[in-house]
Scaffold this active site. Structure first.
Site, PDB file in Angstrom:
ATOM      1  CB  CYS A   1      -0.737 -15.693  -1.299  1.00 21.24           C
ATOM      2  SG  CYS A   1      -0.030 -15.432   0.321  1.00 21.24           S
TER       3      CYS A   1
ATOM      4  CB  CYS B   1       1.943  -7.657   0.077  1.00 17.08           C
ATOM      5  SG  CYS B   1       0.527  -8.191   1.077  1.00 17.08           S
TER       6      CYS B   1
HETATM    7  N1  DGL Z   1      -1.662 -11.105   0.229  1.00 16.33           N
HETATM    8  C1  DGL Z   1      -0.625 -11.997   0.627  1.00 16.33           C
HETATM    9  C2  DGL Z   1       0.685 -11.640  -0.019  1.00 16.33           C
HETATM   10  O1  DGL Z   1       0.678 -11.239  -1.164  1.00 16.33           O
HETATM   11  C3  DGL Z   1      -0.604 -12.343   2.103  1.00 16.33           C
HETATM   12  C4  DGL Z   1      -0.456 -11.229   3.062  1.00 16.33           C
HETATM   13  C5  DGL Z   1      -0.658 -11.673   4.481  1.00 16.33           C
HETATM   14  O2  DGL Z   1      -1.620 -12.390   4.754  1.00 16.33           O
HETATM   15  O3  DGL Z   1       0.184 -11.308   5.309  1.00 16.33           O
HETATM   16  O4  DGL Z   1       1.741 -11.791   0.535  1.00 16.33           O
END
Ligand code: DGL
Length: 254
Positions: free
Chosen positions: A69, A178
């Protein structure tokens, strides 16, 4: 056992790359769907959620943490609350392997990410150390839309709006910072094509998975794959079924 952490399905992109490289590695994956999306939350809220998520992974047998994340820094949170020593073999995050891959890049790089990732300044700071020029562009709605299975037209609309927003900028590389976004990498490509731009789009999943496997080389076992989620979600189950059909896995809602 490697513990992988994300707000929901995003980290599956990294898990998939990791399992393709090393099917026998044991993994427990936590998706905090009840609190998704993370990218529009405050840094204070994200710190609490990260601490709780990592704790759940440790309780479920994780000895290392792979934070899939970009919106949180698990390392900083664990350091702050004194939990770092509970992760004996350390932490791998998205940012270092990704920046490292482009540390000698000469053109400008465009970073698409959540508002939380961009507000944290982590990518800006790390690229600055290597004198690599970046432009950041937040996409507030996209991770949530992907997480909860919005229809493709809606996802296309959000991506088109983002590419239009950067159409005048002078970059030659795009990084999807993301982990939710690479599920729609082809839509980003098509969207850039629509505005007459041909750019290379990079998904960091593979380099992050490689870094985790070389750092955490003590996890090869029976290939255990355990998903724990904080709220049931048809889309999460659908994505797991689609991408991990060849593995034995369990899904537990906690
Ligand atoms: N997949 C995560 C990231 O890489 C979180 C995205 C989210 O939940 O807004 O930032």
């Amino acid at each position: 056992m490697i513990g992988i952490f994300d707000s929901g399905i995003g980290g599956l992109t990294v898990l998939k790359a990791l399992k393709e490289k090393s099917p026998q590695t044991d993994v427990v994956y936590f998706g905090d769907i009840k609190n998704a999306p993370y990218g529009i939350k405050t840094q204070d809220d994200l710190k609490i959620l990260t601490a709780l998520g990592v704790k759940k992974l440790l309780e479920n047998g994780a000895t290392n943490i792979l934070s899939a994340c970009n919106s949180v820094s698990a390392f900083m949170v664990l350091e702050e609350i004194g939990l770092l020593s509970d992760v004996p073999f350390g932490i791998v995050e998205m940012i270092n392997p990704t920046v490292s891959e482009f540390k000698n890049h000469s053109g400008e790089i465009l970073i698409f990410a959540t508002p939380a990732t961009i507000e944290s300044g982590a990518y800006q700071e790390n690229f600055r150390k290597h004198n690599v020029e970046i432009k950041t562009f937040p996409i507030a709605e996209l991770a949530g839309a992907i997480e909860f299975g919005a229809d493709e037209n809606e996802i296309e609309r959000i991506i088109d709006e983002a590419t239009t927003g950067v159409s005048q900028d002078n970059f030659d590389k795009v990084i999807l910072c993301c982990t939710h976004y690479p599920f729609f990498l082809d839509k980003f490509e098509q969207s850039f094509k629509k505005i007459g731009r041909k750019v290379e789009i990079f998904d960091p999943a593979s380099v992050v998975a490689e870094t985790a496997l070389s750092k955490f080389n003590n996890n090869v076992g029976d290939g255990e794959l355990k998903f724990i989620i904080s709220q049931d979600s048809p889309n999460f189950r659908k994505m797991v079924e689609k991408h991990f059909a060849n593995y034995n896995y369990t899904i537990e809602v906690i």
